[in-house]
Design a protein around this motif. Structure first.
Motif, short mmCIF file in Angstrom:
data_model
loop_
_atom_site.label_atom_id
_atom_site.label_comp_id
_atom_site.label_asym_id
_atom_site.label_seq_id
_atom_site.Cartn_x
_atom_site.Cartn_y
_atom_site.Cartn_z
N GLN A 1 -13.74 -7.26 -2.46
CA GLN A 1 -14.36 -7.93 -1.31
C GLN A 1 -15.78 -8.41 -1.58
O GLN A 1 -16.30 -9.26 -0.87
CB GLN A 1 -14.32 -7.04 -0.07
N ASP A 2 -16.44 -7.89 -2.64
CA ASP A 2 -17.77 -8.38 -3.02
C ASP A 2 -17.68 -9.51 -4.04
O ASP A 2 -18.70 -9.99 -4.51
CB ASP A 2 -18.61 -7.24 -3.61
N GLY A 3 -16.46 -9.90 -4.43
CA GLY A 3 -16.29 -10.98 -5.39
C GLY A 3 -16.27 -10.53 -6.84
O GLY A 3 -16.31 -11.37 -7.74
N ASN A 4 -16.23 -9.23 -7.09
CA ASN A 4 -16.17 -8.73 -8.46
C ASN A 4 -14.77 -8.94 -9.04
O ASN A 4 -13.77 -8.59 -8.41
CB ASN A 4 -16.51 -7.23 -8.51
N LYS A 5 -14.74 -9.50 -10.23
CA LYS A 5 -13.48 -9.73 -10.92
C LYS A 5 -12.97 -8.41 -11.49
O LYS A 5 -13.73 -7.64 -12.09
CB LYS A 5 -13.69 -10.75 -12.04
N ILE A 6 -11.68 -8.15 -11.31
CA ILE A 6 -11.02 -6.94 -11.79
C ILE A 6 -9.83 -7.37 -12.63
O ILE A 6 -9.07 -8.24 -12.22
CB ILE A 6 -10.53 -6.08 -10.60
N GLU A 7 -9.68 -6.76 -13.79
CA GLU A 7 -8.57 -7.09 -14.67
C GLU A 7 -7.45 -6.06 -14.49
O GLU A 7 -7.70 -4.86 -14.44
CB GLU A 7 -9.05 -7.09 -16.12
N LEU A 8 -6.21 -6.56 -14.39
CA LEU A 8 -5.03 -5.71 -14.29
C LEU A 8 -4.21 -5.91 -15.56
O LEU A 8 -3.98 -7.04 -15.98
CB LEU A 8 -4.20 -6.08 -13.06
N TRP A 9 -3.76 -4.81 -16.15
CA TRP A 9 -3.05 -4.87 -17.44
C TRP A 9 -1.80 -4.02 -17.38
O TRP A 9 -1.86 -2.83 -17.09
CB TRP A 9 -3.97 -4.38 -18.54
#
Length: 144
Positions: free
Chosen positions: A129-137
């Motif tokens: 919600q703060d716009g931080n990119k998160i990577e899913l693997w």
């Protein structure tokens, strides 16, 4: 005042729902002085990154035969692998990338359209919600 017993912690309910986080697959951060920062982490913490990052092996608690690794990498400050406004990015290991993305889409989470399929797994990116990119693997071993 009444005596109250502290609430006992309860173990999380084990579900068979697919699309769960299994662990942290990587921690990535940027540095304007990447080589010096690599040297510092190598000297003081033993994380010897010769340019390909560091891999930290571990096993699943409930299934010790299942091995994973957590990647640790310093990117240059100019890297566009994650937004310039973001110093760190966490990669989460998931058991079923498609199931998780379907659920997140229904929940209104911002999902990057980009996907990456490699011999070492499938990748997707979302934003908190703060716009931080998160990577899913999803590693090849975590097939649904």
């Amino acid at each position: 005042m009444q005596d109250r017993k502290p609430e006992e912690s309860k173990a999380p309910v084990k579900t068979e729902q697919r699309g769960r986080i299994l662990g942290i697959g990587g921690v990535f951060f940027k540095s304007a002085n990447r080589d010096q920062m690599r040297d510092w982490y190598s000297k003081h913490l033993g994380l010897a990154d010769k340019g390909q990052g560091v891999t930290l092996p571990w096993r699943e608690h409930d299934d010790p035969q299942t091995e994973h690794v957590t990647a640790w990498t310093i990117f240059s400050a100019s890297s566009d692998y994650f937004p310039a406004t973001q110093q760190f990015m966490v990669n989460y290991i998931v058991d079923d990338l498609d199931a998780l993305l379907d659920r997140l889409k229904q929940e209104g989470v911002k999902i990057d359209a980009k996907r990456m399929n490699e011999s070492y797994g499938r990748f997707a990116w979302i934003y908190d919600q703060d716009g931080n990119k998160i990577e899913l693997w999803q590693p090849p071993s975590a097939k649904p």
